[in-house]
Scaffold this active site. Structure first.
Site, mmCIF file in Angstrom:
data_model
loop_
_atom_site.group_PDB
_atom_site.id
_atom_site.type_symbol
_atom_site.label_atom_id
_atom_site.label_comp_id
_atom_site.label_asym_id
_atom_site.label_seq_id
_atom_site.Cartn_x
_atom_site.Cartn_y
_atom_site.Cartn_z
ATOM 1 N N GLU A 96 42.203 44.384 45.228
ATOM 2 C CA GLU A 96 41.848 45.056 43.960
ATOM 3 C C GLU A 96 41.706 46.578 44.122
ATOM 4 O O GLU A 96 40.695 47.173 43.746
ATOM 5 C CB GLU A 96 40.581 44.424 43.398
ATOM 6 C CG GLU A 96 40.754 42.923 43.174
ATOM 7 C CD GLU A 96 39.501 42.202 42.713
ATOM 8 O OE1 GLU A 96 38.498 42.847 42.385
ATOM 9 O OE2 GLU A 96 39.533 40.950 42.698
ATOM 10 N N ASN B 246 46.360 42.301 47.617
ATOM 11 C CA ASN B 246 45.977 41.281 46.645
ATOM 12 C C ASN B 246 45.359 41.936 45.411
ATOM 13 O O ASN B 246 44.577 42.892 45.530
ATOM 14 C CB ASN B 246 44.949 40.339 47.302
ATOM 15 C CG ASN B 246 44.678 39.090 46.486
ATOM 16 O OD1 ASN B 246 45.586 38.390 46.066
ATOM 17 N ND2 ASN B 246 43.392 38.808 46.267
ATOM 18 N N HIS C 193 44.179 35.015 37.698
ATOM 19 C CA HIS C 193 43.026 34.710 36.835
ATOM 20 C C HIS C 193 43.440 34.985 35.388
ATOM 21 O O HIS C 193 43.463 36.140 34.932
ATOM 22 C CB HIS C 193 41.818 35.576 37.200
ATOM 23 C CG HIS C 193 41.229 35.303 38.543
ATOM 24 N ND1 HIS C 193 40.690 34.080 38.890
ATOM 25 C CD2 HIS C 193 41.099 36.083 39.637
ATOM 26 C CE1 HIS C 193 40.239 34.125 40.127
ATOM 27 N NE2 HIS C 193 40.487 35.323 40.606
ATOM 28 N N GLU D 49 44.622 33.056 43.552
ATOM 29 C CA GLU D 49 43.312 32.707 42.979
ATOM 30 C C GLU D 49 43.470 32.116 41.570
ATOM 31 O O GLU D 49 42.733 32.438 40.657
ATOM 32 C CB GLU D 49 42.403 33.939 42.919
ATOM 33 C CG GLU D 49 42.256 34.674 44.229
ATOM 34 C CD GLU D 49 41.338 35.867 44.136
ATOM 35 O OE1 GLU D 49 40.578 35.961 43.146
ATOM 36 O OE2 GLU D 49 41.357 36.724 45.040
ATOM 37 N N ASP E 3 43.219 30.466 38.221
ATOM 38 C CA ASP E 3 42.460 29.636 37.292
ATOM 39 C C ASP E 3 42.800 30.159 35.902
ATOM 40 O O ASP E 3 43.115 31.335 35.719
ATOM 41 C CB ASP E 3 40.946 29.614 37.560
ATOM 42 C CG ASP E 3 40.305 30.981 37.748
ATOM 43 O OD1 ASP E 3 39.305 31.053 38.488
ATOM 44 O OD2 ASP E 3 40.779 31.974 37.139
HETATM 45 O O1 G3I Z 1 24.649 34.171 48.138
HETATM 46 C C1 G3I Z 1 23.809 34.649 47.081
HETATM 47 C C2 G3I Z 1 22.543 33.812 47.020
HETATM 48 O O2 G3I Z 1 21.790 34.007 48.210
HETATM 49 C C3 G3I Z 1 21.725 34.239 45.800
HETATM 50 O O3 G3I Z 1 20.570 33.401 45.696
HETATM 51 C C4 G3I Z 1 22.598 34.103 44.553
HETATM 52 C C5 G3I Z 1 21.866 34.504 43.291
HETATM 53 O O4 G3I Z 1 21.787 35.915 43.248
HETATM 54 O O5 G3I Z 1 23.755 34.963 44.680
HETATM 55 C C6 G3I Z 1 24.553 34.533 45.765
HETATM 56 O O6 G3I Z 1 25.673 35.401 45.859
HETATM 57 C C7 G3I Z 1 26.665 35.146 44.858
HETATM 58 C C8 G3I Z 1 27.993 34.897 45.569
HETATM 59 O O7 G3I Z 1 29.061 34.744 44.616
HETATM 60 C C9 G3I Z 1 27.954 33.634 46.435
HETATM 61 O O8 G3I Z 1 27.719 32.530 45.608
HETATM 62 C C10 G3I Z 1 26.786 36.405 43.985
HETATM 63 O O9 G3I Z 1 25.609 36.538 43.226
HETATM 64 C C11 G3I Z 1 27.984 36.250 43.050
HETATM 65 O O10 G3I Z 1 28.197 37.469 42.351
HETATM 66 C C12 G3I Z 1 29.234 35.951 43.861
HETATM 67 O O11 G3I Z 1 30.296 35.752 42.937
HETATM 68 C C13 G3I Z 1 31.590 35.704 43.543
HETATM 69 C C14 G3I Z 1 32.406 36.896 43.008
HETATM 70 O O12 G3I Z 1 33.727 36.851 43.587
HETATM 71 C C15 G3I Z 1 31.764 38.214 43.359
HETATM 72 O O13 G3I Z 1 32.593 39.259 42.842
HETATM 73 C C16 G3I Z 1 32.289 34.415 43.123
HETATM 74 O O14 G3I Z 1 31.621 33.307 43.705
HETATM 75 C C17 G3I Z 1 33.746 34.422 43.586
HETATM 76 O O15 G3I Z 1 34.440 33.317 43.019
HETATM 77 C C18 G3I Z 1 34.439 35.697 43.123
HETATM 78 O O16 G3I Z 1 35.735 35.694 43.659
HETATM 79 C C19 G3I Z 1 36.509 36.872 43.378
HETATM 80 C C20 G3I Z 1 37.431 37.102 44.551
HETATM 81 O O17 G3I Z 1 36.672 37.225 45.743
HETATM 82 C C21 G3I Z 1 38.302 38.317 44.312
HETATM 83 N N1 G3I Z 1 39.074 38.154 43.058
HETATM 84 C C22 G3I Z 1 38.216 37.910 41.897
HETATM 85 C C23 G3I Z 1 37.361 36.663 42.117
HETATM 86 C C24 G3I Z 1 36.528 36.377 40.898
HETATM 87 O O18 G3I Z 1 35.609 37.406 40.672
#
Ligand code: G3I
Length: 350
Positions: free
Chosen positions: A161, A202, A238, A267, A269
């Protein structure tokens, strides 16, 4: 010349025998009925992002992941904030678990992601590093993470990105401190760290021809002329059915294919404004199939990864309020038309 992929109707009729999937390449495995079986022999790996909490606690999730996919991508556990939570102290626990499960399942691993503006460890953003220090930290990060997994990661999303929608470079900590050359540096370091891995640029909203995908096309063309080892272009996929589907996706993928880079949908969906209904679900299936057909119809598209295969763990509802139902399976693992379309499309390719 395009890879010959399409089987005749008669060949398809002859290919499947009840109880046995006799695959076009002659391989027959009893009960081999998932997407990975359908994809076998097409040259395209079928993958999913993996939620490690679900993998550890949800047996049907783990079983489906093993049955359906021959490549996996860590949804979060190879990101910098996870692997180096405090400076100089690494935690590979979860990432190692994923790589080990993948090895046992005969799955290739896509590493995700080395250089990104998001999910950086807090110490990166909270410390007033000089540009020279940030460049050294980025180089160390790439060598540390790729070195830890050397030889065990099939492909890496090296830079993620890096562009804005208008085709300009995204204003990130890396651009601000290292200049535009950070992208070339990252790929050079990555190739030194693990020459066996396929190195991807990517991004999202690059599935169609527009300012963003064209800027990335031009960058890849320029970098490759300089001998920078950009070896793949990842289109995240996406999408949302309310925005329509990218009708020129095949033309777009073909131009990257013509550059000599590998391509992948990394990715995928396809979300919708809830509640779902049959029309929306059918449109979603068409979207999944459109991207897969584009991948199957070019020579060097090597994988098609969904960003989670069940709505139960999808990131979408938490980010896009009122939207969801974005994956090929329901929350209770029922196959949607999108799943059937993926399977049938793979089965048509030889
Ligand atoms: O691990 C912490 C946990 O300890 C905490 O209790 C919880 C609540 O705050 O947060 C957890 O971290 C979360 C993390 O996912 C792991 O679950 C973050 O808040 C959350 O923001 C994060 O979201 C991820 C997101 O990227 C972040 O930008 C999504 O799961 C993930 O699917 C998403 O994937 C991205 C790709 O990497 C790049 N392309 C876009 C795609 C969608 O945004």
């Amino acid at each position: 010349m395009m890879r010959p992929r399409v089987l005749s109707a008669a060949a398809i009729a002859a290919v499947t025998v009840v109880g046995l999937a006799v695959l076009p390449n002659g391989a027959a495995t009893a009960g081999d009925t998932g997407l990975r079986a359908a994809a076998r022999g097409t040259g395209v790996k079928i993958g999913t992002a993996v939620n490690m909490d679900a993998l550890a606690t949800d047996a049907p999730y783990a079983a489906a992941g093993a049955r359906e996919f021959n490549t996996v991508t860590p949804e979060n556990v190879m990101k910098w904030e996870v692997v180096e939570p405090t400076q100089g102290h690494y935690d590979w626990t979860q990432a190692d678990k994923l790589v080990d499960v993948a090895r046992r399942n005969g799955q290739a691993v896509r590493g995700h992601t080395l250089v990104w503006h998001s999910q950086l460890p807090s110490w990166i953003n909270e410390t007033d590093f000089t540009p020279a220090q940030l460049r050294d930290l980025l180089r160390r990060h790439i060598f540390a993470e790729m070195g830890h997994f050397k030889g065990r990661i099939w492909a890496w999303d090296v830079v993620n990105e890096a562009f804005n929608e208008d085709g300009t470079l995204r204003d990130t900590i890396w651009l601000r401190n290292l200049g535009p050359g950070y992208i070339a540096d990252a790929f050079r370091w990555a190739h030194q760290a693990d020459p066996s891995a396929i190195l991807f640029l990517n991004d999202y909203n690059v599935e169609w021809i527009g300012p963003k995908s064209t800027a990335e096309y031009n960058l890849i063309k320029d970098l490759r002329r300089q001998g920078v080892p950009v070896q793949g272009f990842g289109m995240q996929g996406h999408l949302g059915i309310q925005y329509g589907l990218p009708g020129d996706v095949l033309e777009n993928v073909r131009r990257f294919d013509a550059l000599g880079v590998k391509t992948a949908f990394t990715e995928v969906d396809i979300r919708m404004i809830l509640p779902d209904d049959q029309i929306k679900t059918q449109a979603q299936a068409e979207g999944f199939g459109l991207l897969l057909r584009a991948c199957l119809l070019v020579r060097h598209c090597i994988s098609y990864t969904v960003w989670g295969f069940t709505d139960k763990y999808s990131w979408v509802p938490g980010v896009f309020s009122g939207e969801g139902s974005a994956t090929p399976m329901t929350e209770d693992y029922q196959k949607k038309p999108a799943y059937d379309t993926l399977k049938e499309t793979f089965q048509l390719a030889s």
